[in-house]
Write an enzyme that holds these catalytic residues in place. Sequence first.
Site, mmCIF file in Angstrom:
data_model
loop_
_atom_site.group_PDB
_atom_site.id
_atom_site.type_symbol
_atom_site.label_atom_id
_atom_site.label_comp_id
_atom_site.label_asym_id
_atom_site.label_seq_id
_atom_site.Cartn_x
_atom_site.Cartn_y
_atom_site.Cartn_z
ATOM 1 N N CYS A 130 97.666 -20.150 -32.734
ATOM 2 C CA CYS A 130 97.692 -19.174 -31.640
ATOM 3 C C CYS A 130 97.792 -17.787 -32.268
ATOM 4 C CB CYS A 130 98.900 -19.432 -30.738
ATOM 5 S SG CYS A 130 100.474 -19.251 -31.609
ATOM 6 N N HIS A 166 106.219 -23.391 -38.123
ATOM 7 C CA HIS A 166 106.598 -24.769 -38.411
ATOM 8 C C HIS A 166 105.394 -25.604 -38.858
ATOM 9 C CE1 HIS A 166 110.592 -24.554 -35.978
ATOM 10 N NE2 HIS A 166 110.739 -24.195 -37.233
ATOM 11 N N HIS A 196 109.543 -17.221 -34.835
ATOM 12 C CA HIS A 196 110.384 -17.754 -33.760
ATOM 13 C C HIS A 196 111.417 -16.748 -33.251
ATOM 14 C CE1 HIS A 196 109.111 -21.178 -36.349
ATOM 15 N NE2 HIS A 196 108.716 -21.626 -35.192
ATOM 16 N N CYS A 221 106.937 -13.465 -32.749
ATOM 17 C CA CYS A 221 105.775 -13.444 -31.854
ATOM 18 C C CYS A 221 106.052 -12.471 -30.709
ATOM 19 C CB CYS A 221 105.525 -14.844 -31.298
ATOM 20 S SG CYS A 221 104.283 -14.868 -29.988
ATOM 21 N N HIS A 240 116.964 -25.030 -31.818
ATOM 22 C CA HIS A 240 115.623 -24.561 -32.200
ATOM 23 C C HIS A 240 115.726 -23.074 -32.548
ATOM 24 C CE1 HIS A 240 111.436 -23.258 -31.858
ATOM 25 N NE2 HIS A 240 111.112 -24.514 -32.110
ATOM 26 N N GLU A 279 113.918 -20.546 -32.067
ATOM 27 C CA GLU A 279 113.593 -19.611 -30.981
ATOM 28 C C GLU A 279 114.750 -19.490 -29.984
ATOM 29 O OE1 GLU A 279 110.728 -18.993 -27.170
ATOM 30 O OE2 GLU A 279 109.858 -20.164 -28.814
ATOM 31 N N SER A 325 107.951 -28.947 -35.086
ATOM 32 C CA SER A 325 107.218 -28.009 -34.226
ATOM 33 C C SER A 325 107.394 -28.422 -32.769
ATOM 34 C CB SER A 325 105.732 -28.015 -34.596
ATOM 35 O OG SER A 325 104.949 -27.465 -33.559
ATOM 36 N N SER A 326 108.096 -27.600 -32.007
ATOM 37 C CA SER A 326 108.380 -27.915 -30.602
ATOM 38 C C SER A 326 107.093 -28.088 -29.805
ATOM 39 C CB SER A 326 109.235 -26.806 -29.983
ATOM 40 O OG SER A 326 109.377 -27.004 -28.598
ATOM 41 N N SER A 377 100.841 -24.208 -34.669
ATOM 42 C CA SER A 377 101.057 -23.764 -36.049
ATOM 43 C C SER A 377 100.302 -24.625 -37.063
ATOM 44 C CB SER A 377 102.558 -23.733 -36.373
ATOM 45 O OG SER A 377 103.201 -24.876 -35.889
#
Length: 316
Positions: free
Chosen positions: A17, A46, A79, A101, A129, A131, A228-229, A273
Site C-alpha cells: 500500500c 511487518h 505503525h 503511515c 500491536h 499501531e 502482519s495484522s 506489507s
Amino acid sequence: MTKPPLTLYLAAPRGFCAGVDRAIKIVEMALQKWGAPVYVRHEIVHNKFVVDGLRAKGAVFVEELDECPDDRPVIFSAHGVPKSVPAAAAAREMIYVDATCPLVSKVHIEAQRHAEAGLQMIMIGHKGHPETVGTMGQLPEGEVLLVETVDDVAGVQVRDPEKLAFVTQTTLSVDDTRDIVAALQDRFPAIVGPHKEDICYATTNRQEAVKTVAPKSDALLVVGAPNSSNSRRLVEVASKAGCTYAQLVQRATDIDWRALEGISSIAITAGASAPEVLVNEVIDAFRDRYDVTVETVETATENVEFKVPRILRVPA
C-alpha cells in the site's frame, strides 16, 4: 507427465500500500543521505523479506530507542509510535524521521482532538500491536481504553458515558469492526465516531478483493507475515467468505502441497506489507506443478501516493 490444470485467481488490489511503499522509501533515502548505519525502531513494516533486504543495505533494527546511539539517525516504523518516543529522541538531540503511515497519523490527530474536547477514547484494536500501542500512547495513561471484541464492550468501564469517542486500528477486519462499533453505539448512544472510517483504504480494498475470489476458489493463499495484522485478517475474511482452505504463507517454501491435493482452482493475494516478488515466487511454484491459467480479479484501482518527510527532500 502431464500437469493437472489449475485456475489461479489473482486478487487485485494486493500487496504494498502507499504507506508501506513510503516507509521503505524513507529507509532507503535515509541510507542514501546519511550512509549506514541508520537505525529503525521496530520492523519498518511487518515483512521479513523486506526487513532483511533493508538490513543488508545497512539498516539496524531495534525494539527501543535506548538501543540507538545519539549520533546516528533513527526512523520510526510505519505503525506509529507513542508521543514519548519522538520526545525522547528530541531530548537526546537525535536526528529522527517519522515513517508513520499518514493514515495512522490521521487517527492520532483524531484521538488528540477528541481528548481536547474532553472526551475519553475507546480504541478498537489488537492488544500489543505496535499501531495500537502508538495510538494509545498519544494520550496520557487511562485516557484510551482498548476493546478487541464485541464481548469486551460489555465490560469496559468508562468515566462518563456521555463523553466518549472511538477510533480504530487501521488494519482490522471491516466486518468484525462494524459489529464492535454497533455494540459500542448500542451501549453508549452518545459515543462519537470518526468523520471517515479509520480502517484504511488498502485494508478495505484487499478484503473486498478476497471476498470476491474466495467463494470461487478451492483454496486461498495470503502472502504475508504472521505478525502482519492486515495479512491475518485476509485469511479470516477468506474463511468467512466460504473458502474451505485459507492459509498465510511467507514464501513459496511455506506452501503445504499435501493440503492442496486435488484442487482445480486457487486464489492468491498478499498483505499490504508483502512485495510482489514473493507473489510471483508463489505463482512460479504453482506453475512448476500445474498447468496454470492466471485470471486477475480486480475490484478496485489504487493510485494513492504519500510524500516522504521534508527532512529527506533537502540536502544533508
